[in-house]
Design a protein around this motif. Structure first.
Motif, mmCIF file in Angstrom:
data_model
loop_
_atom_site.group_PDB
_atom_site.id
_atom_site.type_symbol
_atom_site.label_atom_id
_atom_site.label_comp_id
_atom_site.label_asym_id
_atom_site.label_seq_id
_atom_site.Cartn_x
_atom_site.Cartn_y
_atom_site.Cartn_z
ATOM 1 N N UNK A 61 130.582 65.798 11.726
ATOM 2 C CA UNK A 61 130.387 66.483 13.169
ATOM 3 C C UNK A 61 129.295 67.480 13.271
ATOM 4 N N UNK A 62 129.348 68.591 12.131
ATOM 5 C CA UNK A 62 128.583 69.676 12.347
ATOM 6 C C UNK A 62 126.956 69.284 12.088
ATOM 7 N N UNK A 63 126.869 68.123 10.942
ATOM 8 C CA UNK A 63 125.458 67.804 10.888
ATOM 9 C C UNK A 63 124.876 67.223 12.033
ATOM 10 N N UNK A 64 125.706 66.218 12.650
ATOM 11 C CA UNK A 64 125.241 65.546 13.843
ATOM 12 C C UNK A 64 124.911 66.750 14.942
ATOM 13 N N UNK A 65 125.730 67.642 15.014
ATOM 14 C CA UNK A 65 125.418 68.743 15.820
ATOM 15 C C UNK A 65 124.237 69.608 15.604
ATOM 16 N N UNK A 66 123.918 69.936 14.445
ATOM 17 C CA UNK A 66 122.690 70.302 13.978
ATOM 18 C C UNK A 66 121.495 69.735 14.381
ATOM 19 N N UNK A 261 132.097 57.058 -1.934
ATOM 20 C CA UNK A 261 130.788 56.292 -1.350
ATOM 21 C C UNK A 261 130.704 56.696 -0.079
ATOM 22 N N UNK A 262 129.489 56.866 0.665
ATOM 23 C CA UNK A 262 129.151 56.861 1.848
ATOM 24 C C UNK A 262 128.786 55.470 2.455
ATOM 25 N N UNK A 263 129.143 54.955 3.409
ATOM 26 C CA UNK A 263 128.755 53.714 3.941
ATOM 27 C C UNK A 263 128.525 54.087 5.522
ATOM 28 N N UNK A 264 127.003 53.717 5.649
ATOM 29 C CA UNK A 264 126.592 53.873 7.118
ATOM 30 C C UNK A 264 126.562 52.369 7.691
ATOM 31 N N UNK A 265 127.163 52.270 8.684
ATOM 32 C CA UNK A 265 127.677 50.882 9.308
ATOM 33 C C UNK A 265 126.458 50.583 10.200
ATOM 34 N N UNK A 266 125.656 51.215 10.757
ATOM 35 C CA UNK A 266 124.485 50.890 11.797
ATOM 36 C C UNK A 266 123.372 51.598 11.510
ATOM 37 N N UNK A 267 122.201 51.131 11.707
ATOM 38 C CA UNK A 267 120.805 51.782 11.756
ATOM 39 C C UNK A 267 120.652 51.789 13.185
ATOM 40 N N UNK A 268 120.609 53.021 13.654
ATOM 41 C CA UNK A 268 120.088 53.075 14.956
ATOM 42 C C UNK A 268 118.605 53.204 15.279
ATOM 43 N N UNK A 269 118.031 53.380 16.294
ATOM 44 C CA UNK A 269 116.587 53.364 16.565
ATOM 45 C C UNK A 269 115.913 54.695 16.100
ATOM 46 N N UNK A 270 116.756 55.742 15.986
ATOM 47 C CA UNK A 270 116.205 56.969 15.401
ATOM 48 C C UNK A 270 117.273 57.818 14.845
ATOM 49 N N UNK A 271 116.776 58.740 14.110
ATOM 50 C CA UNK A 271 117.812 59.807 13.198
ATOM 51 C C UNK A 271 118.776 60.555 14.327
ATOM 52 N N UNK A 272 118.287 60.645 15.359
ATOM 53 C CA UNK A 272 118.937 61.417 16.243
ATOM 54 C C UNK A 272 120.238 60.759 17.244
ATOM 55 N N UNK A 273 120.127 59.324 16.839
ATOM 56 C CA UNK A 273 121.013 58.454 17.636
ATOM 57 C C UNK A 273 122.261 57.992 16.841
ATOM 58 N N UNK A 274 122.380 58.448 15.562
ATOM 59 C CA UNK A 274 123.847 58.187 14.953
ATOM 60 C C UNK A 274 124.691 58.864 15.636
ATOM 61 N N UNK A 275 125.951 58.205 15.194
ATOM 62 C CA UNK A 275 127.280 58.484 15.944
ATOM 63 C C UNK A 275 128.166 58.701 14.809
ATOM 64 N N UNK A 276 129.140 59.760 15.011
ATOM 65 C CA UNK A 276 130.252 59.956 13.994
ATOM 66 C C UNK A 276 131.036 58.604 13.597
ATOM 67 N N UNK A 277 130.909 57.492 14.334
ATOM 68 C CA UNK A 277 131.547 56.483 13.723
ATOM 69 C C UNK A 277 130.759 55.490 13.024
ATOM 70 N N UNK A 278 129.526 55.903 12.913
ATOM 71 C CA UNK A 278 128.714 55.154 12.167
ATOM 72 C C UNK A 278 128.773 55.374 10.479
ATOM 73 N N UNK A 279 129.728 56.500 10.326
ATOM 74 C CA UNK A 279 129.935 56.814 8.579
ATOM 75 C C UNK A 279 131.230 56.564 8.463
ATOM 76 N N UNK A 280 131.325 55.915 7.000
ATOM 77 C CA UNK A 280 132.705 55.855 6.519
ATOM 78 C C UNK A 280 132.554 56.228 5.007
ATOM 79 N N UNK A 281 133.521 57.134 4.668
ATOM 80 C CA UNK A 281 133.667 57.653 3.270
ATOM 81 C C UNK A 281 134.812 56.688 2.893
#
Length: 296
Positions: A61-66, A261-281
């Motif tokens: 959440x903090x990285x997405x906030x940055x 491992x980090x799993x990224x579930x979705x590739x959004x249109x830009x770096x700034x469109x990722x959501x918390x739900x896109x990441x799974x450890x």
């Protein structure tokens, strides 16, 4: 081959045994070393420490906030991330004279727009500098978008970097940036990243910094169709607070477990469109959390 987490544990041991005793701005006191480095191969695992539980949900959440460019604690509190509250809370108590509890302060930030604007903003901290650095001519520079464009169009550039250390804005920041400069390197289809951290709270802050730095490299590589390479971490003043020594000794009794491992579930249109739900450890099996107080 030794588990990569031993780099961190070795740093804790050297701080306890050989760190220079220093008086710091918090008044707590530290043991410190200067000029430390660690390297993690991200293709071999996500460097989320296992010798104590790291609350990676808050770190994501903090990285997405940055990356959003926001400087208010309000969106963090909305996601139950309270790590930045200490600074505006101390400022409010000092200036208002009100001995408000942290819970009541956070509740007011969440529900009162005027209060949040006046007391919940941290000044021109990380996100402001990363996304809206303002030059002397008034021009606003989005360092992160420039970085993404550079990785895509000029991957061998030696200028693939960004910084939060805006000297003119330092007096207005709740806390000057600790992880202040990031540089990136593309080779053999892999993206590596280096973090320079001027000040590192080794027990509490550094594990988060490693997690967030690795996350950012994964996100950038994902957006730019690259694989992940190494995370290189470099610290200037690397310190262990004196009241954290017992917790560090406890952590040093534990054996590292396999990195997750980090799993990224979705590739959004830009770096700034990722959501918390896109990441799974996945595969994270740490030792229990070790509680320690933040020095403010």
């Amino acid at each position: 081959m030794a588990h990569p987490e031993y780099q961190y544990l070795s740093l804790l041991r050297r701080l306890i045994d050989h760190g220079a005793a220093r008086v710091d701005r918090t008044g707590v006191g530290t043991k410190a070393l200067f000029g430390e480095q660690m390297r993690f191969d991200l293709s071999a695992g996500f460097p989320l420490l296992t010798t104590k539980k790291i609350f990676h949900r808050q770190a994501i959440h903090e990285m997405l906030w940055f990356l959003s460019g926001d400087t208010s604690i309000r969106p963090l509190l909305a996601n139950k991330v309270r790590i930045w509250t200490d600074w505006p809370l101390a400022n409010y108590r000092k200036k208002s004279g009100e001995d408000i509890s942290q819970e009541d302060f956070e509740a007011r930030v969440l529900v009162d727009d005027t209060f949040a604007a006046q007391w919940g903003d941290l000044g021109p901290v990380y996100g402001k500098q990363w996304r809206r650095w303002q030059g002397p001519d008034g021009k606003v520079i989005d360092q992160i978008q420039d970085l993404v464009d550079g990785i895509r169009t000029n991957p061998t550039s030696r200028r693939l970097l960004f910084t939060g250390w805006n000297v003119a804005d330092l007096p207005d920041m709740a806390l000057p940036p600790c992880h202040m400069t990031y540089q990136f390197f593309v080779a053999d289809g892999k993206l590596s990243g280096l973090i320079f951290q001027r000040s590192a709270d080794t027990l509490l802050g550094l594990p988060w910094n490693l997690c967030e730095g690795a996350l950012l490299i994964h996100m950038l590589a994902h957006q730019c169709d690259l694989s992940v390479g190494d995370l290189v971490w470099q610290g200037g003043d690397v310190h262990l607070y004196l009241n954290h020594i017992p917790q560090a000794e406890e952590q040093l009794t534990r054996e590292p477990r396999p990195f997750p491992q980090l799993v990224i579930k979705r590739k959004p249109d830009s770096l700034f469109d990722y959501r918390f739900e896109d990441f799974e450890i996945t595969g994270y099996d740490p030792h229990p959390h070790i509680k320690a107080d933040v020095a403010v």
